[in-house]
Motif scaffolding. Structure first.
Motif, PDB file in Angstrom:
ATOM      1  N   VAL A  56      65.305  48.205  59.774  1.00 54.93           N
ATOM      2  CA  VAL A  56      63.906  48.540  60.052  1.00 54.93           C
ATOM      3  C   VAL A  56      63.758  50.063  60.073  1.00 54.93           C
ATOM      4  N   THR A  57      62.702  50.560  59.445  1.00 57.07           N
ATOM      5  CA  THR A  57      62.461  52.006  59.358  1.00 57.07           C
ATOM      6  C   THR A  57      61.045  52.334  59.800  1.00 57.07           C
ATOM      7  N   SER A  58      60.785  53.620  59.924  1.00 56.53           N
ATOM      8  CA  SER A  58      59.433  54.072  60.282  1.00 56.53           C
ATOM      9  C   SER A  58      58.614  54.307  59.012  1.00 56.53           C
ATOM     10  N   GLY A  59      58.426  53.244  58.242  1.00 55.69           N
ATOM     11  CA  GLY A  59      57.659  53.316  57.015  1.00 55.69           C
ATOM     12  C   GLY A  59      58.541  53.427  55.790  1.00 55.69           C
ATOM     13  N   ALA A  60      57.895  53.305  54.600  1.00 56.10           N
ATOM     14  CA  ALA A  60      58.639  53.323  53.337  1.00 56.10           C
ATOM     15  C   ALA A  60      59.217  54.702  53.033  1.00 56.10           C
ATOM     16  N   GLN A  61      58.499  55.767  53.385  1.00 55.74           N
ATOM     17  CA  GLN A  61      58.996  57.112  53.103  1.00 55.74           C
ATOM     18  C   GLN A  61      60.260  57.402  53.904  1.00 55.74           C
ATOM     19  N   HIS A  62      60.265  56.973  55.155  1.00 59.56           N
ATOM     20  CA  HIS A  62      61.458  57.106  55.990  1.00 59.56           C
ATOM     21  C   HIS A  62      62.613  56.325  55.378  1.00 59.56           C
ATOM     22  N   ALA A  63      62.318  55.132  54.871  1.00 57.50           N
ATOM     23  CA  ALA A  63      63.348  54.310  54.238  1.00 57.50           C
ATOM     24  C   ALA A  63      63.959  55.037  53.041  1.00 57.50           C
ATOM     25  N   LEU A  64      63.117  55.629  52.197  1.00 58.73           N
ATOM     26  CA  LEU A  64      63.629  56.328  51.013  1.00 58.73           C
ATOM     27  C   LEU A  64      64.482  57.525  51.407  1.00 58.73           C
ATOM     28  N   ASN A  65      64.066  58.253  52.418  1.00 58.65           N
ATOM     29  CA  ASN A  65      64.859  59.400  52.861  1.00 58.65           C
ATOM     30  C   ASN A  65      66.238  58.973  53.368  1.00 58.65           C
ATOM     31  N   ILE A  66      66.301  57.858  54.063  1.00 59.44           N
ATOM     32  CA  ILE A  66      67.588  57.342  54.527  1.00 59.44           C
ATOM     33  C   ILE A  66      68.468  56.973  53.335  1.00 59.44           C
ATOM     34  N   ILE A  67      67.874  56.309  52.360  1.00 56.41           N
ATOM     35  CA  ILE A  67      68.630  55.863  51.188  1.00 56.41           C
ATOM     36  C   ILE A  67      69.184  57.063  50.416  1.00 56.41           C
ATOM     37  N   ILE A  68      68.326  58.062  50.193  1.00 56.82           N
ATOM     38  CA  ILE A  68      68.775  59.253  49.470  1.00 56.82           C
ATOM     39  C   ILE A  68      69.911  59.948  50.225  1.00 56.82           C
ATOM     40  N   ARG A  69      69.762  60.055  51.544  1.00 55.69           N
ATOM     41  CA  ARG A  69      70.785  60.719  52.349  1.00 55.69           C
ATOM     42  C   ARG A  69      72.120  59.992  52.255  1.00 55.69           C
ATOM     43  N   ALA A  70      72.075  58.665  52.168  1.00 57.22           N
ATOM     44  CA  ALA A  70      73.306  57.879  52.124  1.00 57.22           C
ATOM     45  C   ALA A  70      73.936  57.839  50.736  1.00 57.22           C
ATOM     46  N   LEU A  71      73.111  57.900  49.686  1.00 56.87           N
ATOM     47  CA  LEU A  71      73.623  57.636  48.340  1.00 56.87           C
ATOM     48  C   LEU A  71      73.759  58.860  47.456  1.00 56.87           C
ATOM     49  N   ALA A  72      72.933  59.878  47.646  1.00 56.72           N
ATOM     50  CA  ALA A  72      72.877  60.983  46.691  1.00 56.72           C
ATOM     51  C   ALA A  72      73.075  62.323  47.398  1.00 56.72           C
ATOM     52  N   ALA A  97      74.361  54.252  59.315  1.00 60.70           N
ATOM     53  CA  ALA A  97      75.152  55.431  59.677  1.00 60.70           C
ATOM     54  C   ALA A  97      74.444  56.719  59.260  1.00 60.70           C
ATOM     55  N   ALA A  98      73.817  56.706  58.075  1.00 56.07           N
ATOM     56  CA  ALA A  98      73.089  57.893  57.611  1.00 56.07           C
ATOM     57  C   ALA A  98      71.843  58.141  58.442  1.00 56.07           C
ATOM     58  N   ARG A  99      71.270  57.084  58.977  1.00 58.85           N
ATOM     59  CA  ARG A  99      70.020  57.216  59.727  1.00 58.85           C
ATOM     60  C   ARG A  99      70.197  58.034  61.001  1.00 58.85           C
ATOM     61  N   THR A 100      71.343  57.933  61.634  1.00 58.37           N
ATOM     62  CA  THR A 100      71.511  58.540  62.952  1.00 58.37           C
ATOM     63  C   THR A 100      71.361  60.057  62.935  1.00 58.37           C
ATOM     64  N   SER A 101      71.459  60.681  61.751  1.00 56.53           N
ATOM     65  CA  SER A 101      71.217  62.118  61.680  1.00 56.53           C
ATOM     66  C   SER A 101      69.735  62.431  61.560  1.00 56.53           C
ATOM     67  N   LEU A 102      68.920  61.396  61.363  1.00 57.28           N
ATOM     68  CA  LEU A 102      67.459  61.561  61.287  1.00 57.28           C
ATOM     69  C   LEU A 102      66.789  61.113  62.581  1.00 57.28           C
ATOM     70  N   ASP A 103      67.154  59.930  63.049  1.00 61.53           N
ATOM     71  CA  ASP A 103      66.655  59.423  64.325  1.00 61.53           C
ATOM     72  C   ASP A 103      67.584  58.315  64.789  1.00 61.53           C
ATOM     73  N   LEU A 104      67.353  57.823  66.004  1.00 56.63           N
ATOM     74  CA  LEU A 104      68.226  56.804  66.589  1.00 56.63           C
ATOM     75  C   LEU A 104      67.572  55.438  66.649  1.00 56.63           C
ATOM     76  N   GLY A 105      66.432  55.300  65.989  1.00 52.86           N
ATOM     77  CA  GLY A 105      65.730  54.019  65.994  1.00 52.86           C
ATOM     78  C   GLY A 105      64.241  54.221  66.081  1.00 52.86           C
ATOM     79  N   GLY A 106      63.508  53.165  65.791  1.00 50.73           N
ATOM     80  CA  GLY A 106      62.053  53.250  65.799  1.00 50.73           C
ATOM     81  C   GLY A 106      61.451  52.791  67.112  1.00 50.73           C
ATOM     82  N   PRO A 107      60.134  53.021  67.300  1.00 51.17           N
ATOM     83  CA  PRO A 107      59.448  52.579  68.518  1.00 51.17           C
ATOM     84  C   PRO A 107      59.477  51.056  68.642  1.00 51.17           C
TER      85      PRO A 107
END
Length: 511
Positions: free
Chosen positions: A190-206, A364-374
């Motif tokens: 679960v992410t804070s929207g689609a843009q947040h999801a894409l940023n997580i994916i990019i951080r993990a993969l590229a 794992a990549a998400r934790t450098s952005l945030d620790l979870g959503g509301p």
């Protein structure tokens, strides 16, 4: 490795170019220039050699040499080794000199005025930069009321959950399973929207300088995220073809995915990941048929490219055209979903669907952005996803009326704009009679509207002949907006010098 264009492919794109109304070299140069400006030939693409192109077109080499020379003089072709020049787009500096755009610029090096800092529209302007809807008020309110009664059970915990609340993940997984894509809760983040999801994916993969394939045009915020990560976007243009889920209002060919170009880009460039929007593509409105979805999945697998599919608009299927989720064709597909377009952007709730191993990488990549959503929003979202179809019939009916109203208004007041009827989504991608998209955007607030310039949907200045116009507003506001567009175009027609001087669109947010 930069892309290259072979002679048969360029010949297909040129079509009937030699009309005899001007010298052949000028006609050839003019059509190539339009292909570059419209984004159908990507920037930094190596053009065919003079000899090879002259043979493919059946014209003299002198004609091709003169055409290439004319393009170099105008700044649309670089001077490469031999005759293998690469496509460019010129722009004017403040001193009036012409420089070439660099298709590899990062966010820090872009032209002023192309950033999107999240600015809201001033009071009183009709906002056409947002392709988004107001909330399904009663449905959303009811979901939050139910969530409020469930919140006390979570209060003893710490409130951190990088994966997202289990009830929401289970509900989202059940939706995918029902759609023919067997999914477990462990395959959902679960992410804070689609843009947040894409940023997580990019951080993990590229990483920096990694190649990321994108459609051209594409969603501006996705392009910004790719640039901000230091990655290099590899654009693949759409092509003209009948069908593909959208009909031109004038009966001409609609845009469609160029599968040959997509496959070639993956083979030649070997991008680390590819970001695509196959469901009512933003901004073109196109819907990718299943046969092309299979081809895309196969090409990504052969190239070793992670295919990232944005399904944010999939629920807004206005004409009921049936397609399978791309993930149905391969377990390796990474899918982004969200409630922002179907319910309300204020929910800030999205998700990633992928294999369990990939989800762990994303967590794992998400934790450098945030620790979870509301948690409150996730509780409400679980109720909304369980009853996902409840608000959609009325919402889709209203959007169909809006779409019809907008297309009729554009045909009546701006008949020289070429429009296409999308089978779903929230907007129409309009081709303008002249490259004035940025100029229109600059003067639009004088007429009470705010626009997103066509080049914001592309790379290196392409799409000055295009404008995305949403039909998310009711018909009366759409009429006011189209009349304002007509007035803005009249001003540009009356003062052609404005087209040359209004070069920088205002900074604004686009959704």
């Amino acid at each position: 490795m930069s892309p290259s264009l072979n002679p048969p492919a360029l010949a297909r794109l040129l079509g009937e170019w030699n009309l005899g109304v001007a010298p052949a070299y000028r006609e050839l140069a003019d059509v190539v220039r339009l292909l570059v400006l419209d984004g159908r030939v990507a920037l930094d693409t190596a053009m065919p050699s003079e000899r090879a192109l002259s043979e493919a077109l059946g014209v003299s080499r002198t004609t091709v040499t003169a055409a290439y020379g004319h393009l170099r003089e105008q700044g649309f072709l670089s001077s490469g080794q031999g005759s293998r020049g690469r496509t460019r787009i010129p722009r004017l500096t403040a001193l009036g000199t012409t420089v070439l755009t660099d298709p590899g610029l990062t966010t820090a090096g872009r032209t002023p005025g192309t950033t999107s800092p999240g600015l809201a529209a001033p009071e009183g302007l009709i906002d056409l930069a947002y392709a988004s809807l107001p909330a399904c008020g009663e449905v959303v309110h009811r979901a939050f009321a139910a969530a409020l009664t469930e919140l006390p059970a979570l209060l003893p915990g710490f409130g951190y959950d990088a994966m997202g609340l289990l009830p929401l993940r289970e509900t989202v997984a059940a939706r995918y399973t029902a759609a023919g894509v067997p999914t477990t809760a462990e395959q959902i983040l679960v992410t804070s929207g689609a843009q947040h999801a894409l940023n997580i994916i990019i951080r993990a993969l590229a990483g920096r300088q990694d190649r990321v394939l994108v459609e051209h045009p594409s969603y501006p915020n996705a392009l910004d995220a790719i640039r901000a990560a230091g990655c290099r976007a590899i654009p693949v243009a759409f092509t003209a073809a009948h069908g593909a889920g959208t009909d031109r209002a004038d009966g001409g060919p609609a845009l469609a995915w160029d599968m040959h170009a997509l496959q070639a880009a993956m083979t030649q460039q070997r991008p680390r990941m590819a970001y695509v929007v196959p469901d009512f593509h933003n901004p073109t409105g196109q819907l990718m048929p299943d046969v092309q979805r299979r081809q895309l999945v196969r090409a990504a697998a052969v190239a070793g490219t992670v295919l990232v599919v944005d399904e944010t608009l999939r629920a807004l299927n206005l004409d009921g055209v049936e397609t399978s989720p791309v993930a149905a064709f391969s377990p390796a597909v990474v899918t982004i979903g969200s409630l922002s377009k179907s319910h309300w952007a204020g929910l800030r709730t999205g998700w990633i669907r992928a294999s369990e191993a990939m989800i762990q990488r994303f967590a794992a990549a998400r934790t450098s952005l945030d620790l979870g959503g509301p948690l409150m929003e996730q509780l409400a979202a679980a109720h909304l996803v369980r009853a996902l179809d409840e608000p959609l019939p009325a919402r889709l009916s209203a959007l169909r009326d809006n779409r019809t109203a907008l297309l009729e208004l554009l045909a009546g007041h701006l008949p020289d704009w070429e429009t296409a009827r999308p089978a779903g989504g929230l907007s129409v991608w309009c081709r303008l009679p002249a490259p004035v998209s940025t100029a229109l955007t600059v003067i639009a607030p004088d007429f009470g509207i705010r626009l997103a310039a066509g080049p914001r949907f592309g790379i290196g200045g392409a799409f000055e002949r295009y404008l995305r116009v949403p039909f998310s507003l009711p018909p009366d506001q759409l009429e006011t907006a189209v009349l304002a567009l007509r007035s803005a175009q009249d001003r540009l027609d009356a003062a052609p010098q404005l087209r040359r001087t209004l070069k920088n669109a205002p900074a604004l947010a686009i959704a």
